[in-house]
Design a protein around this motif. Structure first.
Motif, PDB file in Angstrom:
ATOM      1  N   UNK A 201    -107.952 -46.549  13.540  1.00  0.00           N
ATOM      2  CA  UNK A 201    -109.294 -46.979  13.913  1.00  0.00           C
ATOM      3  C   UNK A 201    -109.923 -46.024  14.915  1.00  0.00           C
ATOM      4  N   UNK A 202    -109.143 -45.558  15.909  1.00  0.00           N
ATOM      5  CA  UNK A 202    -109.667 -44.624  16.918  1.00  0.00           C
ATOM      6  C   UNK A 202    -110.034 -43.299  16.271  1.00  0.00           C
ATOM      7  N   UNK A 203    -109.189 -42.834  15.360  1.00  0.00           N
ATOM      8  CA  UNK A 203    -109.458 -41.576  14.686  1.00  0.00           C
ATOM      9  C   UNK A 203    -110.742 -41.651  13.874  1.00  0.00           C
ATOM     10  N   UNK A 204    -110.929 -42.712  13.196  1.00  0.00           N
ATOM     11  CA  UNK A 204    -112.150 -42.875  12.401  1.00  0.00           C
ATOM     12  C   UNK A 204    -113.378 -42.992  13.302  1.00  0.00           C
ATOM     13  N   UNK A 205    -113.224 -43.665  14.452  1.00  0.00           N
ATOM     14  CA  UNK A 205    -114.360 -43.825  15.354  1.00  0.00           C
ATOM     15  C   UNK A 205    -114.806 -42.492  15.947  1.00  0.00           C
ATOM     16  N   UNK A 209    -118.389 -39.448  15.626  1.00  0.00           N
ATOM     17  CA  UNK A 209    -119.171 -39.264  16.848  1.00  0.00           C
ATOM     18  C   UNK A 209    -120.135 -38.083  16.676  1.00  0.00           C
ATOM     19  N   UNK A 210    -121.375 -38.102  17.208  1.00  0.00           N
ATOM     20  CA  UNK A 210    -122.349 -36.988  17.029  1.00  0.00           C
ATOM     21  C   UNK A 210    -121.864 -35.672  17.615  1.00  0.00           C
ATOM     22  N   UNK A 211    -121.281 -35.652  18.794  1.00  0.00           N
ATOM     23  CA  UNK A 211    -120.811 -34.409  19.414  1.00  0.00           C
ATOM     24  C   UNK A 211    -119.722 -33.761  18.589  1.00  0.00           C
TER      25      UNK A 211
END
Length: 258
Positions: A201-205, A209-211
């Motif tokens: 889940x963290x990897x996908x989030x 990310x825009x940056x």
């Protein structure tokens, strides 16, 4: 004492025994029976036809019993004579062995009894036998249903007992340490699986990310491999590079000569 006990009787002086004539019965009087006085209770409630007096069931009377000479299946039919308590009119009723009852004959009428409604047709012998047979069949069916219910309940109880015995037998053969070890192993596997899901889940989030997207859009400079740098001599790198004092940060001060 004899006179007091009335053992002897008094005969007057003018008593003549020859004047006493003995009554003779004719041949036809042999069948005539003397009425016997009996004490009875009225078998049913009745109403006197002469004065309308109500005589309830069970009232006691001194009645005269007479044998009518009639018979039913060898049972003699008797007639009883009583007197009305109000007008002293004679009331007679007979026995009814066929119906196991009494019948009012003269001087009174039987009062209405709901269980003896004349509109209700009395059942015949065949109807009575059919009714008894139906009742027996109903009783047999009720007994059979009760037996089926009892058998079903007994089977359920036996199944419950077998299940309890099986469970107790399994509990006796189970090692508590193995059960705890299995529970601990399952808990660890569950924790590892949860950590993997959290990492995914963290990897996908962060991937969305825009940056991170902007950095991934820039071209990357391919640096020299670390192995090439390790193979190059550091002295050669210093020789190729011009080293000056200013680059080394050395400041030269001019001395004043007098």
């Amino acid at each position: 004492m004899a006179e007091r006990k009335i053992i002897n009787k008094y005969f007057p002086p003018n008593f003549d025994p020859s004047k006493i004539t003995r009554k003779k019965r004719s041949s036809g009087d042999k069948d005539v029976q003397k009425l016997q006085t009996v004490r009875l209770m009225t078998p049913f409630s009745m109403k006197c036809t002469s004065c309308g007096e109500y005589i309830y069931k069970g009232k006691k009377f001194n009645a005269r019993k007479e044998n009518t000479g009639e018979k039913y299946l060898g049972i003699s039919i008797l007639r009883f004579h009583i007197r009305c308590t109000r007008c002293a009119a004679e009331i007679t009723f007979k026995t009814d062995p066929k119906n196991s009852d009494y019948v009012s004959e003269r001087g009174a009428v039987r009062n209405f009894e709901p269980w003896r409604d004349p509109e209700n047709k009395e059942e015949t012998e065949e109807e009575r036998l059919d009714r008894l047979e139906e009742e027996e069949e109903e009783n047999a069916m009720a007994e059979l249903e009760a037996k089926v219910v009892d058998a079903k309940r007994q089977m359920e109880m036996d199944d419950t007992v077998d299940e309890l015995r099986t469970r107790n037998a399994l509990n006796e053969h189970v090692d508590p340490e193995s059960v705890l070890e299995k529970a601990r192993r399952d808990q660890e596997e569950e924790m590892d699986r949860q950590e993997q899901e959290d990492a995914e889940l963290i990897r996908n989030a962060f991937a969305n990310h825009p940056r991170r997207l902007a950095e991934s859009a820039k071209p990357r400079q391919i640096s020299k491999p670390i192995e090439a740098l390790n193979s190059t001599n550091p002295l050669d790198l210093l020789r190729k590079r011009k080293v000056t004092r200013s680059s080394l940060g050395i400041v030269v001060k001019k001395s004043k000569i007098a």
